[in-house]
Design an enzyme around this catalytic site. Structure first.
Site, mmCIF file in Angstrom:
data_model
loop_
_atom_site.group_PDB
_atom_site.id
_atom_site.type_symbol
_atom_site.label_atom_id
_atom_site.label_comp_id
_atom_site.label_asym_id
_atom_site.label_seq_id
_atom_site.Cartn_x
_atom_site.Cartn_y
_atom_site.Cartn_z
ATOM 1 N N CYS A 1 18.352 0.451 20.657
ATOM 2 C CA CYS A 1 18.754 1.918 20.547
ATOM 3 C C CYS A 1 20.225 2.253 19.985
ATOM 4 O O CYS A 1 20.615 3.204 19.306
ATOM 5 C CB CYS A 1 19.227 2.309 22.063
ATOM 6 S SG CYS A 1 17.616 2.220 23.018
ATOM 7 N N CYS B 1 17.958 10.984 22.837
ATOM 8 C CA CYS B 1 16.733 10.289 23.527
ATOM 9 C C CYS B 1 16.866 10.247 25.047
ATOM 10 O O CYS B 1 17.864 9.659 25.468
ATOM 11 C CB CYS B 1 16.701 8.861 22.646
ATOM 12 S SG CYS B 1 15.277 7.733 23.820
ATOM 13 N N TYR C 1 -7.107 7.674 14.500
ATOM 14 C CA TYR C 1 -5.658 7.035 13.823
ATOM 15 C C TYR C 1 -5.871 6.909 12.517
ATOM 16 O O TYR C 1 -5.163 7.323 11.610
ATOM 17 C CB TYR C 1 -5.382 5.722 14.535
ATOM 18 C CG TYR C 1 -3.992 5.201 13.810
ATOM 19 C CD1 TYR C 1 -2.904 5.521 14.521
ATOM 20 C CD2 TYR C 1 -4.248 4.355 12.880
ATOM 21 C CE1 TYR C 1 -1.731 4.973 13.886
ATOM 22 C CE2 TYR C 1 -2.999 4.026 12.341
ATOM 23 C CZ TYR C 1 -1.815 4.201 12.723
ATOM 24 O OH TYR C 1 -0.589 3.673 12.421
ATOM 25 N N GLU D 1 -5.307 0.273 6.215
ATOM 26 C CA GLU D 1 -5.442 0.519 7.850
ATOM 27 C C GLU D 1 -6.497 -0.310 8.438
ATOM 28 O O GLU D 1 -6.367 -0.636 9.671
ATOM 29 C CB GLU D 1 -5.858 1.987 7.784
ATOM 30 C CG GLU D 1 -4.672 2.786 7.040
ATOM 31 C CD GLU D 1 -3.556 2.816 8.239
ATOM 32 O OE1 GLU D 1 -3.688 2.290 9.342
ATOM 33 O OE2 GLU D 1 -2.366 3.148 7.884
ATOM 34 N N ASP E 1 -0.523 6.077 18.110
ATOM 35 C CA ASP E 1 -0.775 4.372 18.176
ATOM 36 C C ASP E 1 0.229 4.008 19.316
ATOM 37 O O ASP E 1 0.891 4.823 19.726
ATOM 38 C CB ASP E 1 -0.874 3.603 17.023
ATOM 39 C CG ASP E 1 0.330 3.287 16.419
ATOM 40 O OD1 ASP E 1 1.189 3.986 16.789
ATOM 41 O OD2 ASP E 1 0.547 2.477 15.740
ATOM 42 N N GLY F 1 -11.656 -12.043 11.728
ATOM 43 C CA GLY F 1 -12.123 -11.750 12.838
ATOM 44 C C GLY F 1 -12.867 -10.302 13.064
ATOM 45 O O GLY F 1 -12.463 -9.570 12.006
ATOM 46 N N TYR F 2 -13.018 -9.969 13.944
ATOM 47 C CA TYR F 2 -13.656 -8.561 14.398
ATOM 48 C C TYR F 2 -14.690 -8.153 13.234
ATOM 49 O O TYR F 2 -14.318 -7.272 12.400
ATOM 50 C CB TYR F 2 -12.518 -7.633 14.408
ATOM 51 C CG TYR F 2 -11.905 -7.978 15.743
ATOM 52 C CD1 TYR F 2 -12.480 -7.373 17.036
ATOM 53 C CD2 TYR F 2 -10.614 -8.478 15.839
ATOM 54 C CE1 TYR F 2 -11.597 -7.950 18.345
ATOM 55 C CE2 TYR F 2 -9.947 -8.907 16.824
ATOM 56 C CZ TYR F 2 -10.522 -8.715 18.013
ATOM 57 O OH TYR F 2 -9.769 -8.777 19.319
ATOM 58 N N TRP G 1 0.861 -1.181 -0.050
ATOM 59 C CA TRP G 1 0.080 -0.050 0.129
ATOM 60 C C TRP G 1 0.956 1.481 -0.009
ATOM 61 O O TRP G 1 0.490 2.439 -0.359
ATOM 62 C CB TRP G 1 -0.848 -0.208 1.118
ATOM 63 C CG TRP G 1 -0.279 -0.410 2.527
ATOM 64 C CD1 TRP G 1 0.315 0.391 3.434
ATOM 65 C CD2 TRP G 1 -0.440 -1.569 2.954
ATOM 66 N NE1 TRP G 1 0.646 -0.444 4.356
ATOM 67 C CE2 TRP G 1 0.427 -1.610 4.501
ATOM 68 C CE3 TRP G 1 -0.878 -2.865 2.691
ATOM 69 C CZ2 TRP G 1 0.477 -2.806 5.142
ATOM 70 C CZ3 TRP G 1 -0.481 -4.020 3.656
ATOM 71 C CH2 TRP G 1 -0.049 -3.912 4.614
ATOM 72 N N ARG G 2 2.288 1.272 0.151
ATOM 73 C CA ARG G 2 3.034 2.235 0.252
ATOM 74 C C ARG G 2 3.430 2.687 -1.235
ATOM 75 O O ARG G 2 4.004 3.848 -1.531
ATOM 76 C CB ARG G 2 4.215 1.913 0.847
ATOM 77 C CG ARG G 2 4.093 1.962 2.548
ATOM 78 C CD ARG G 2 5.298 2.018 3.396
ATOM 79 N NE ARG G 2 4.646 2.213 4.759
ATOM 80 C CZ ARG G 2 5.614 2.099 5.815
ATOM 81 N NH1 ARG G 2 6.908 1.310 5.594
ATOM 82 N NH2 ARG G 2 5.265 2.075 7.050
ATOM 83 N N GLN H 1 -6.634 -4.932 13.807
ATOM 84 C CA GLN H 1 -6.385 -6.013 14.724
ATOM 85 C C GLN H 1 -5.695 -7.124 14.069
ATOM 86 O O GLN H 1 -6.106 -8.379 14.700
ATOM 87 C CB GLN H 1 -7.521 -6.316 15.477
ATOM 88 C CG GLN H 1 -8.038 -5.468 16.570
ATOM 89 C CD GLN H 1 -9.476 -4.485 16.204
ATOM 90 O OE1 GLN H 1 -9.820 -4.559 15.197
ATOM 91 N NE2 GLN H 1 -9.998 -3.885 17.336
HETATM 92 S S1 SF4 Z 1 13.714 6.304 20.676
HETATM 93 FE FE1 SF4 Z 1 15.227 5.965 22.395
HETATM 94 S S2 SF4 Z 1 14.474 4.168 23.371
HETATM 95 FE FE2 SF4 Z 1 13.442 4.094 21.317
HETATM 96 S S3 SF4 Z 1 15.203 2.763 20.315
HETATM 97 FE FE3 SF4 Z 1 15.601 5.197 20.107
HETATM 98 S S4 SF4 Z 1 17.185 5.722 21.504
HETATM 99 FE FE4 SF4 Z 1 16.247 3.465 21.851
#
Ligand code: SF4
Length: 362
Positions: free
Chosen positions: A195, A204, A116, A33, A134, A77-78, A20-21, A38
């Site tokens: 991360c 972050c 959403y 969507e 979401d 379902g749903y 769909w992209r 679900q």
């Molecule tokens: S947003 Fe923050 S917690 Fe999430 S993956 Fe990136 S660095 Fe890690």
């Protein structure tokens, strides 16, 4: 580079290849969507293709019978999703000449389209700056900003929504939303996020503080404990006035130190004789050959406390005149007037009120 530029750069290099992209057609975006609401992507893909094969555009879906739509949906379902899909296809065909409305507000009015999906359609198909929020987006932003308050509280939900709508790229809102979805689904995953390969890892807050695995925090919905209380209104006449037996609640539990009627708590609705003879008062009555037989209907009340739901049953047991033996501990014979002056749970107060005339007429 700021948050948005880093995110979009990462997305351009790492986006998931989803059918769909390839299109900005609202019909295809809407269909994907609704199917994915679900359903996992792997399972949803086959249904997406089957629907497009059978109903290539909104008019084809609107012209179909509901039975055909439901039969194609089978296994997902749903089923309300399928019914709403069909209903909305017809509405768009009839009310909008087969074209989706191009703004968030009108999209939101269509059946089966919530905030959403309306934001996804408005941004991806019509380039309108509405952030999709979401679980994925919430997790990314809660971690990025180091939000340790529960994300299911309205105040925090609003805070996250505002932040997403400030960060969204007004030129590329659809791409921003899809990038957030992909980052949450593939990098900033629940549990242990990746991360080390995240484009946002420099700023972050959760990552810097090492608290990424405890965010997002959610207030647990504590399961209500169901309890079954059997209360006994035991009353007699001493020649001058009517008396009833009270019990003071002394244990560490709800209503500590309040007065009630003698109580037996059971794990379920049923009250057996075996349980009754374990109660000091009832055991004494039974040993004295006093019939423990309720007069009239057993009254039942449901009562909800913060984490408990009480099912209370009240048994009215008249005793022979002048029968009011002494019991040790928390039990006492009192007049109705004296009982009225004692602190009681509202449940007991409501029940005993039914007997006001009976007690006051002596
Ligand atoms: S947003 Fe923050 S917690 Fe999430 S993956 Fe990136 S660095 Fe890690």
């Amino acid at each position: 580079m700021n948050f948005t530029s880093r995110l979009l750069k990462w997305y351009n290099e790492n986006k998931r290849d989803l059918p769909w992209r390839e299109s900005r057609e609202p019909y295809k975006i809407w269909l994907s969507e609704i199917i994915l609401q679900q359903t996992r992507i792997v399972q949803g893909l086959a249904y997406y293709h089957r629907f497009l094969d059978k109903f290539p555009d909104i008019q084809a879906l609107a012209d179909a019978s509901e039975d055909d739509v439901l039969s194609l949906w089978q296994g997902l379902g749903y089923y309300s999703r399928a019914r709403n899909l069909h209903y909305t296809a017809r509405e768009i065909a009839e009310r909008y000449g087969g074209k989706f409305p191009d703004n968030y507000k009108d999209l939101l009015e269509l059946k089966g389209i919530g905030p959403y999906t309306a934001a996804a359609l408005a941004s991806i198909a019509f380039n309108k700056p509405h952030a999709t929020i979401d679980g994925n987006v919430t997790r990314v932003l809660a971690r990025y900003f180091g939000i340790t308050d529960p994300v299911n509280e309205t105040k925090i939900k609003n805070q996250i929504s505002e932040a997403a709508n400030e960060l969204i790229d007004p030129q590329l809102p659809g791409m921003f939303n899809q990038a957030m979805m992909d980052l949450g689904a593939t990098i900033c995953k629940p549990g242990k996020p990746s991360c080390n390969i995240c484009p946002l890892n420099n700023e972050c807050v959760a990552r810097v503080k090492g608290i990424e695995e405890i965010i997002p925090v959610k207030t647990s919905k504590v399961k209500q404990r169901e309890r079954f209380f059997h209360f006994f209104l035991l009353h007699t006449h001493n020649g001058n006035e009517r008396l009833l037996l009270t019990e003071k609640r002394e244990q560490n539990d709800i209503w500590k130190n309040l007065y009630q009627l003698p109580l037996i708590e059971t794990p379920g609705v049923e009250l057996t004789k075996k349980v009754m003879i374990q109660h000091p008062v009832l055991d004494r009555l039974i040993s004295d050959n006093i019939p423990v037989i309720p007069e009239g209907r057993v009254q039942h009340y449901s009562h909800v406390l913060t984490h408990q739901r009480l099912q209370a049953f009240f048994y009215n047991i008249p005793l022979p005149s002048d029968y009011y033996p002494n019991f040790d501990g928390a039990y006492n014979w009192v007049t109705f007037g004296a009982f009225q002056k004692l602190g009681k749970p509202i449940l007991i107060a409501r029940f005993i009120e039914i007997f006001r005339d009976f007690f006051e007429n002596k």
